[in-house]
Design an enzyme around this catalytic site. Structure first.
Site, short mmCIF file in Angstrom:
data_model
loop_
_atom_site.label_atom_id
_atom_site.label_comp_id
_atom_site.label_asym_id
_atom_site.label_seq_id
_atom_site.Cartn_x
_atom_site.Cartn_y
_atom_site.Cartn_z
N GLU A 32 0.84 -1.20 0.00
CA GLU A 32 0.00 0.00 0.00
C GLU A 32 0.87 1.25 0.00
O GLU A 32 1.85 1.34 0.76
CB GLU A 32 -0.91 0.03 1.23
CG GLU A 32 -1.82 1.26 1.23
CD GLU A 32 -2.67 1.39 2.48
OE1 GLU A 32 -3.71 0.71 2.55
OE2 GLU A 32 -2.30 2.18 3.37
N GLN A 201 -8.03 -5.09 7.50
CA GLN A 201 -7.51 -4.04 8.37
C GLN A 201 -6.30 -4.62 9.12
O GLN A 201 -6.15 -5.85 9.21
CB GLN A 201 -8.63 -3.66 9.37
CG GLN A 201 -8.31 -2.58 10.34
CD GLN A 201 -7.92 -1.28 9.66
OE1 GLN A 201 -6.78 -1.18 9.19
NE2 GLN A 201 -8.82 -0.32 9.61
P1 FAD Z 1 -18.52 -0.66 4.97
O1 FAD Z 1 -18.27 -2.04 4.53
O2 FAD Z 1 -19.58 0.12 4.27
O3 FAD Z 1 -18.84 -0.69 6.54
C1 FAD Z 1 -18.88 0.53 7.29
C2 FAD Z 1 -19.71 0.32 8.56
O4 FAD Z 1 -21.08 0.22 8.22
C3 FAD Z 1 -19.34 -0.94 9.33
O5 FAD Z 1 -19.48 -0.68 10.70
C4 FAD Z 1 -20.40 -1.92 8.86
O6 FAD Z 1 -20.64 -2.89 9.87
C5 FAD Z 1 -21.61 -1.01 8.66
N1 FAD Z 1 -22.50 -1.47 7.58
C6 FAD Z 1 -22.15 -1.79 6.32
N2 FAD Z 1 -23.24 -2.12 5.61
C7 FAD Z 1 -24.30 -2.00 6.43
C8 FAD Z 1 -25.70 -2.19 6.30
N3 FAD Z 1 -26.25 -2.57 5.15
N4 FAD Z 1 -26.50 -1.95 7.36
C9 FAD Z 1 -25.98 -1.54 8.54
N5 FAD Z 1 -24.65 -1.35 8.74
C10 FAD Z 1 -23.82 -1.58 7.70
N6 FAD Z 1 -10.20 4.84 4.30
C11 FAD Z 1 -9.98 5.92 3.47
O7 FAD Z 1 -10.54 6.99 3.71
N7 FAD Z 1 -9.16 5.83 2.37
C12 FAD Z 1 -8.53 4.67 2.04
O8 FAD Z 1 -7.80 4.64 1.03
C13 FAD Z 1 -8.73 3.52 2.89
N8 FAD Z 1 -8.13 2.35 2.60
C14 FAD Z 1 -8.39 1.24 3.38
C15 FAD Z 1 -7.82 0.01 3.02
C16 FAD Z 1 -8.09 -1.13 3.78
C17 FAD Z 1 -7.47 -2.44 3.36
C18 FAD Z 1 -8.93 -1.03 4.92
C19 FAD Z 1 -9.21 -2.26 5.76
C20 FAD Z 1 -9.49 0.17 5.29
C21 FAD Z 1 -9.25 1.33 4.51
N9 FAD Z 1 -9.82 2.56 4.83
C22 FAD Z 1 -9.59 3.66 4.01
C23 FAD Z 1 -10.63 2.71 6.05
C24 FAD Z 1 -12.13 2.47 5.78
O9 FAD Z 1 -12.64 3.48 4.93
C25 FAD Z 1 -12.83 2.48 7.13
O10 FAD Z 1 -12.50 1.34 7.86
C26 FAD Z 1 -14.33 2.72 7.10
O11 FAD Z 1 -14.74 3.09 8.43
C27 FAD Z 1 -15.17 1.54 6.69
O12 FAD Z 1 -15.01 1.25 5.38
P2 FAD Z 1 -15.65 -0.09 4.72
O13 FAD Z 1 -15.32 -0.03 3.29
O14 FAD Z 1 -15.31 -1.28 5.51
O15 FAD Z 1 -17.21 0.25 4.93
#
Ligand code: FAD
Length: 325
Positions: A32, A201
């Site tokens: 990354e 993560q």
């Molecule tokens: P989601 O999968 O949408 O989940 C977010 C939250 O919503 C979770 O608590 C989930 O339980 C809940 N949720 C999801 N769907 C539903 C539903 N239908 N109903 C109710 N609750 C729901 N952040 C950045 O800003 N830029 C980056 O480049 C970046 N890169 C990352 C790379 C990796 C490998 C990882 C692991 C994280 C990265 N992040 C980045 C951080 C990430 O954006 C955060 O962890 C964020 O809080 C959640 O993103 P997600 O895509 O998992 O969201």
């Protein structure tokens, strides 16, 4: 020399299904990077990129600010990686705070630049608690669906390669989630929406990744769950990351790092701890390794040197040399 005999008889498929020979499959390797915030940082980043390129990773991921704050520098970095290196970029994309129309534009722009891998993320919510603008996508799953729709509209242009979509997975409960079981439901929903793989993560205890794999597979998640590991060499970074990600740091490791006599001992302890964590994840069944580099190569390469990953053979020359030869 007589020409090779080509059999026109179709192979017998009536018996057991064709099996791929059981040799050890290669382990995927990726890093990354984040877009640089200054000219000096850009200079350092490019030394790092050249060092990492020599290890022939499968892809390098480029982070994206929540709400697209660094959109231009991210696109610049991706474009340069495409143009000047043999590295394949995986573009992170966040949806929080962005309208559907704006996200369609970014996805289209990425595809037009030749990007074929996107890590679909929600992004972190604003720290000041300010509300998300109406009309922005709420979850990463919605972004996966949107990317697949754009891909569908452009399918004729993508005949030589569809889009691979990655998503985030959590070995420890996502800070906003009610439970780890809910996280698995969300991961399954992202797979059903069209995700091809997930990157985890950070985690600090081997059993956290192993448990994630078991729980995910039991629930029907079949996509690769690539462990994301950071070189555990900096106390400051470990603490900062714990604050940002909500993942509790490894107290015993922190203690050992803090008590280390000098920087060299600290690095030795940190690199070994990272190697142990990565090896445990591979033993648990990980199909790849994603290294959070923080735009520095030294400790990432120290870790890699000690892992001896089974890797496919790849040419090591640069894109320019490849074009000349
Ligand atoms: P989601 O999968 O949408 O989940 C977010 C939250 O919503 C979770 O608590 C989930 O339980 C809940 N949720 C999801 N769907 C539903 C539903 N239908 N109903 C109710 N609750 C729901 N952040 C950045 O800003 N830029 C980056 O480049 C970046 N890169 C990352 C790379 C990796 C490998 C990882 C692991 C994280 C990265 N992040 C980045 C951080 C990430 O954006 C955060 O962890 C964020 O809080 C959640 O993103 P997600 O895509 O998992 O969201």
């Amino acid at each position: 020399m007589s020409p090779p005999v080509v059999s026109l008889t179709p192979p017998d498929t009536s018996g057991s299904p064709v099996r791929v020979p059981a040799s050890a499959p290669p382990v995927a390797l990726s890093y990354e990077l984040f877009p640089p915030r200054s000219a000096a940082a850009e200079h350092t980043l490019w030394s790092t990129i050249r060092e990492l390129e020599a290890t022939a990773p499968d892809y390098v991921s480029v982070t994206y600010g929540a709400s697209g704050s660094n959109h231009d520098t991210a696109i610049d970095l991706i474009t340069r990686l495409q143009r000047e290196t043999l590295l394949r970029p995986l573009a992170h994309l966040t949806c929080v705070g962005n309208s559907e129309a704006a996200l369609v534009d970014v996805v289209t722009q990425l595809l037009d630049h030749g990007v074929r891998g996107i890590l679909a993320l929600r992004g972190d919510l604003p720290r000041d608690g300010s509300p998300i603008p109406a009309g922005s996508l709420a979850y990463a799953r919605d972004l996966v669906e949107l990317i697949r729709q754009v891909e569908q509209q452009r399918s004729a242009l993508l005949c030589a390669g569809k889009v691979a979509i990655g998503v985030a997975a959590y070995p420890t409960r996502h800070p906003e989630s009610p439970s780890e079981a809910h996280d698995i439901e969300v991961l399954l929903a992202k797979q059903r929406a069209g995700a091809d793989f997930a990157i985890t993560q950070v985690f600090f205890h081997p059993e956290q990744y192993a448990n994630l794999l078991v729980r995910a597979r039991r629930a029907g998640v079949t996509i690769p769950l690539i462990p994301g590991v950071m070189p555990l060499t900096s106390v400051r970074r470990l603490k900062r990351l714990a604050e940002l990600s909500g993942v509790a740091p490894h107290e015993e490791l922190l203690d050992r790092l803090e008590r280390a006599g000098d920087a060299a001992e600290q690095q030795r302890i940190g690199v070994q701890a990272t190697v142990d964590l990565a090896n445990a994840a591979l033993d648990a069944g990980a199909q790849g390794l994603h290294i959070y580099t923080f735009n520095e190569h030294r400790h990432a390469l120290d870790v890699l040197d000690r892992l001896s990953l089974p890797r496919p053979k790849r040419p090591l020359h640069s894109r320019d040399e490849a074009m000349v030869s």
